[in-house]
Design a protein around this motif. Sequence first.
Motif, short mmCIF file in Angstrom:
data_model
loop_
_atom_site.label_atom_id
_atom_site.label_comp_id
_atom_site.label_asym_id
_atom_site.label_seq_id
_atom_site.Cartn_x
_atom_site.Cartn_y
_atom_site.Cartn_z
N LEU A 165 -32.93 57.43 47.30
CA LEU A 165 -33.19 58.41 46.40
C LEU A 165 -34.32 59.19 46.61
CD1 LEU A 165 -32.38 59.85 43.77
CD2 LEU A 165 -33.29 58.02 42.55
N THR A 173 -35.09 61.45 50.54
CA THR A 173 -34.88 62.69 50.33
C THR A 173 -35.93 63.64 50.82
OG1 THR A 173 -33.62 62.23 48.30
CG2 THR A 173 -34.77 64.42 48.14
N ASN A 199 -22.31 62.40 58.14
CA ASN A 199 -22.36 61.72 56.78
C ASN A 199 -21.22 61.76 56.19
OD1 ASN A 199 -25.08 61.43 57.96
ND2 ASN A 199 -25.94 61.52 55.85
N GLY A 259 -28.05 64.62 53.18
CA GLY A 259 -28.95 63.70 52.41
C GLY A 259 -28.13 63.43 51.25
N VAL A 260 -27.74 64.63 50.83
CA VAL A 260 -26.76 64.44 49.35
C VAL A 260 -25.51 63.56 49.87
CG1 VAL A 260 -25.21 65.68 47.76
CG2 VAL A 260 -27.56 66.48 48.49
N LEU A 261 -24.76 63.70 50.85
CA LEU A 261 -23.79 62.79 51.34
C LEU A 261 -24.21 61.35 51.22
CD1 LEU A 261 -21.87 65.08 53.90
CD2 LEU A 261 -21.24 64.88 51.32
N LEU A 303 -32.33 60.34 37.35
CA LEU A 303 -31.09 60.21 38.22
C LEU A 303 -30.31 59.04 38.34
CD1 LEU A 303 -32.95 62.49 41.12
CD2 LEU A 303 -30.83 63.15 39.77
N THR A 361 -35.93 63.61 54.33
CA THR A 361 -34.93 64.82 54.80
C THR A 361 -35.49 66.20 55.12
OG1 THR A 361 -33.20 63.32 54.05
CG2 THR A 361 -32.82 65.86 54.28
N PHE A 386 -26.77 59.88 49.85
CA PHE A 386 -26.91 59.45 48.38
C PHE A 386 -25.88 59.16 47.84
CE2 PHE A 386 -27.66 60.32 43.83
CZ PHE A 386 -28.53 59.13 43.84
N ALA A 387 -24.85 60.04 47.87
CA ALA A 387 -23.46 59.73 47.42
C ALA A 387 -22.99 58.44 47.69
CB ALA A 387 -22.33 60.89 47.47
N THR A 399 -30.58 68.18 54.08
CA THR A 399 -30.24 68.20 52.70
C THR A 399 -28.77 68.00 52.41
OG1 THR A 399 -32.15 69.62 52.09
CG2 THR A 399 -30.66 69.13 50.38
N VAL A 400 -27.80 68.52 53.09
CA VAL A 400 -26.48 68.45 52.78
C VAL A 400 -26.20 66.98 53.10
CG1 VAL A 400 -24.32 69.29 53.06
CG2 VAL A 400 -26.26 71.02 52.77
#
Length: 477
Positions: A244, A248, A146, A17-19, A305, A251, A21-22, A14-15
């Motif tokens: 997105l 997600t 990431n 994955g957030v990076l 989003l 992940t 996506f950013a 997840t973490v």
Amino acid sequence: MLVREGAIYVISRTVPGVLAFATSMLLTWLLPAHEYGLYGFGIAIVVVGNNALFEWFGHGMMRWYESHQDDPVFMPTVLTLFAVSCLLSLLLPILAVTFGLLEGSQTLPWVLLFGTWAYGWFEFTSRIQTCRFQPMHYLFMSIARNGLILVGGILAARLLGSGEAVLLVAFAAMLFSGSLYMRGWARPMRLAFDPVLARQLMEYGAPMFLAMVFSSLMTSIQPVLIGTLASKAAVGGFTISFTLVQMTVLTITQGISMATWPRSVRAIESGDAAASDHQLRSNFTLLLGAVLPASAGLALLAPELGRLFVNPEYQDAIVRTSPWLSACAVLVALRSSYLDAAFQLGRRTALLAQVTGVGAALNLVLAVVLIPRWGDLGAAMAMTIAFAASTIHAILLVRRHCPLPFPRRETACITFATIVMAVAVVSLAGHGAFHLPLQIMGGVVTYAAVLGAFFWYAMSQGLVRRDALARAFGRAP
């Protein structure tokens, strides 16, 4: 223990994955549409190359690690097979140029070759950490990869405005991060090669090789097909929507699979049918309980989003494709992480190749028909329909050859809780940054409350045993 390690692995996906996506979000602002499309196109080719060349023996290594980890020739043999696959990958640039996939670029084929090696190396070494029950090592490796891609990729895009430069930075980050913690498993090894073990891995891996190739032709190939049948610029919209929504959910899926797979292998190898059944039921319940609400939530929230965080140029693509990609994500998760596992655990990988082969053929046929007319939406539709058909195909084969438990009660509870959650999310809908976190928190709280009520009732009726709960959250492996 399963839930605790599963949570660590989900965080590990997840973490980063957030990076990721950013990174994708910022690149939509920093790169021209064509260059961002080239970035998504290149990543897709590398994933396809990795799936074809490295995934097969990575799965074999995980299947044999439990019983061969103390064999001094096991890891040297596996590394030798990795090196041979690297040599075979030299064919990729030649094929790419021959078929004109890279528009005559002089350097991009070699950047993608390096990327295939780096991507394969990271996936291979991360699987070793999974087999060694080292979820924290995997967490730090993933965040390092990431995080470096985010920082280096943004700098490359800002300074050079080149999708190719961003790809090179990303691949270098993969290679570096995959080399962390090598001292934990790459202890001094003697040069050795066990031909018998290699043959076993290849016999297991040959159908897996076909399955990985076919799987790529169902998912990772979509940007390549869009770039070929539509335009490179159209790849960008699909890439950000896929990142997105599907990435997600996947992940979460991969994080859960990393926790459940070694334990599934251990349960099967023990020969205890009751333990195997319990483990597989736990796997399915944990997987569905995480994937179904996540997919439903993303289908509802993806347009908002995109409106808040993504370049307006790509927002229409997110609105068009997110419902299809969300539904497809559930099918991908259940088939790849539960149904496909039955073929691998039962060493019936030829059946897995059959399932993925039929799905890949259907996806290609539908893509040729739908993408020229509807572009990114056609690609999403083709992939979803193909995965629906292959999931039904897999269920039929599993029932006949590799029976799996299907927890009906848990499935009904999770489905009902997800429906109630979706109603709560829709009821809190609105415009603006304030409503989005309100919808997310409202959905999470509602889902947890409904599922908790079901669980409390099951506990009070003796349908769930307290010792099973202790094993799930306990510290002992």
